[in-house]
Design a protein around this motif. Structure first.
Motif, PDB file in Angstrom:
ATOM      1  N   ARG A 105     -51.711 -29.734  14.525  1.00 29.55           N
ATOM      2  CA  ARG A 105     -51.529 -28.365  14.039  1.00 29.55           C
ATOM      3  C   ARG A 105     -50.070 -28.007  13.805  1.00 29.55           C
ATOM      4  NH1 ARG A 105     -56.757 -27.032  12.574  1.00 29.55           N
ATOM      5  NH2 ARG A 105     -58.172 -27.715  14.222  1.00 29.55           N
ATOM      6  N   PRO A 147     -57.623 -26.094  18.184  1.00 29.22           N
ATOM      7  CA  PRO A 147     -56.747 -25.051  17.638  1.00 29.22           C
ATOM      8  C   PRO A 147     -55.430 -24.890  18.396  1.00 29.22           C
ATOM      9  CG  PRO A 147     -58.998 -24.264  17.768  1.00 29.22           C
ATOM     10  CD  PRO A 147     -58.972 -25.577  18.485  1.00 29.22           C
ATOM     11  N   GLY A 189     -62.893 -22.127  16.095  1.00 30.64           N
ATOM     12  CA  GLY A 189     -61.559 -21.547  16.041  1.00 30.64           C
ATOM     13  C   GLY A 189     -60.989 -21.128  17.382  1.00 30.64           C
TER      14      GLY A 189
END
Length: 317
Positions: A105, A147, A189
């Motif tokens: 990420r 995430p 998420g």
């Protein structure tokens, strides 16, 4: 000097305007064409085709560095594309047969699953130097990152398992059994649930994303290959390759709510950043179906190249 500056300025403005209209774009691997189709999602059409040798299959996006990574199973590595200029920047060798591919990420690492070597190679996203090789289960395929960038999850197809890799240590924290031959995986998420499409058992495993405890098993269609979440993670979409369909599952009840006909041999699936359109790559039909997640109907079909797989997270953002 004025005569030279004006054309450059106009070209720059045109390129910037194209990027605004085309963003986000879908990058669809065409395995039999040795190419990648770039779909402008505003126009709902292919605006560029990029040649990538080695039977391209997997896709990952690095939004930080504006790069797209394309795995090449017969090229033994992956290609690096500039997501704005739509050019191949570099070809990186890994060895074996690379299939699943992912980026962290933060845009710092690239992960490549080696189908034959039963390992995941970790690369620096700026230098493409190999940092480490992590041994996982047999025939690793789909991968996704949590995430919070804490975990990398890897589907080990032949071992019927999912491995959880600690990204701070680059070591395996946990491995758990799922259904038969897991392939595509997705995490929600909030980083709470992990979903695995199990090709041979025709079902989806639902896991606690932290502990990998199995929470549920959901029956779907024939030979489910990949999964994607939409509408604030309220729906899970699953490609059923042998049925030519996508199953939509309510993630609150964990029950199927619709079966949507798409093209022949659907595999790759990914949700547009608008969270309401789901794109499905149809391997045998050489096209992409666009599903409206609210109506659960196909609203468009976009012609791509021969053998469209697009296995992974394929939208630039």
């Amino acid at each position: 000097m004025t005569h030279f500056r004006k054309p450059v300025l106009i070209a720059t403005l045109m390129l910037s305007a194209w990027n605004v209209r085309a963003a986000p774009a879908a990058f669809i691997t065409n395995q039999l064409d040795n190419s990648v189709s770039v779909i402008d999602t505003d126009k709902q059409s292919v605006v560029e085709t990029v040649k990538v040798e080695g039977k391209p299959a997997g896709v990952a996006v690095n939004s930080v560095l504006k790069q797209i990574y394309i795995s090449t199973p017969e090229g033994g590595g992956f290609a690096v594309l500039d997501s704005e200029r739509l050019k191949v920047l570099k070809v990186v060798k890994v060895g074996g047969a690379s299939l699943g591919i992912a980026a962290d990420r933060k845009g710092e690492l690239v992960f490549v699953a080696d189908w034959y070597e039963n390992s995941v190679a970790v690369f620096d996203a700026k230098t493409f130097a190999k940092i480490k090789t992590i041994t996982v289960g047999k025939s690793p395929s789909g991968m996704t990152v949590s995430p919070d960038n804490r975990w990398l999850y890897v589907a080990n197809r032949i071992d019927d398992s999912i491995s959880q890799i600690d990204l701070a240590k680059l070591t395996i924290r946990n491995t758990t059994k799922v259904g038969e031959h897991p392939f595509g995986i997705a995490v929600d998420g909030k980083g709470k649930r992990l979903y695995s499409a199990n090709v041979e058992s025709d079902d989806v495993s639902v896991l606690d994303a932290h502990s990998l405890k199995r929470l549920a098993t959901i029956k779907v269609g024939s030979r489910p290959y990949a999964v994607a979440l939409a509408l604030n993670d309220s729906l899970l979409f699953v490609t059923n390759q042998d049925d030519g369909t996508v199953t939509a599952i309510d993630t609150a009840t964990l029950k199927p709510v619709a079966v949507i006909p798409v093209g022949d041999k659907p595999e790759g699936i990914c949700t547009h950043p608008n969270d309401s359109q789901v794109y499905v790559a149809n391997w045998f039909d050489n096209n992409v179906s666009v599903i409206d997640a609210k109506t659960l109907k196909v609203v468009n079909t976009i012609s791509t190249g021969e053998g469209s797989r697009a296995f992974g997270e394929f939208f630039s953002r």
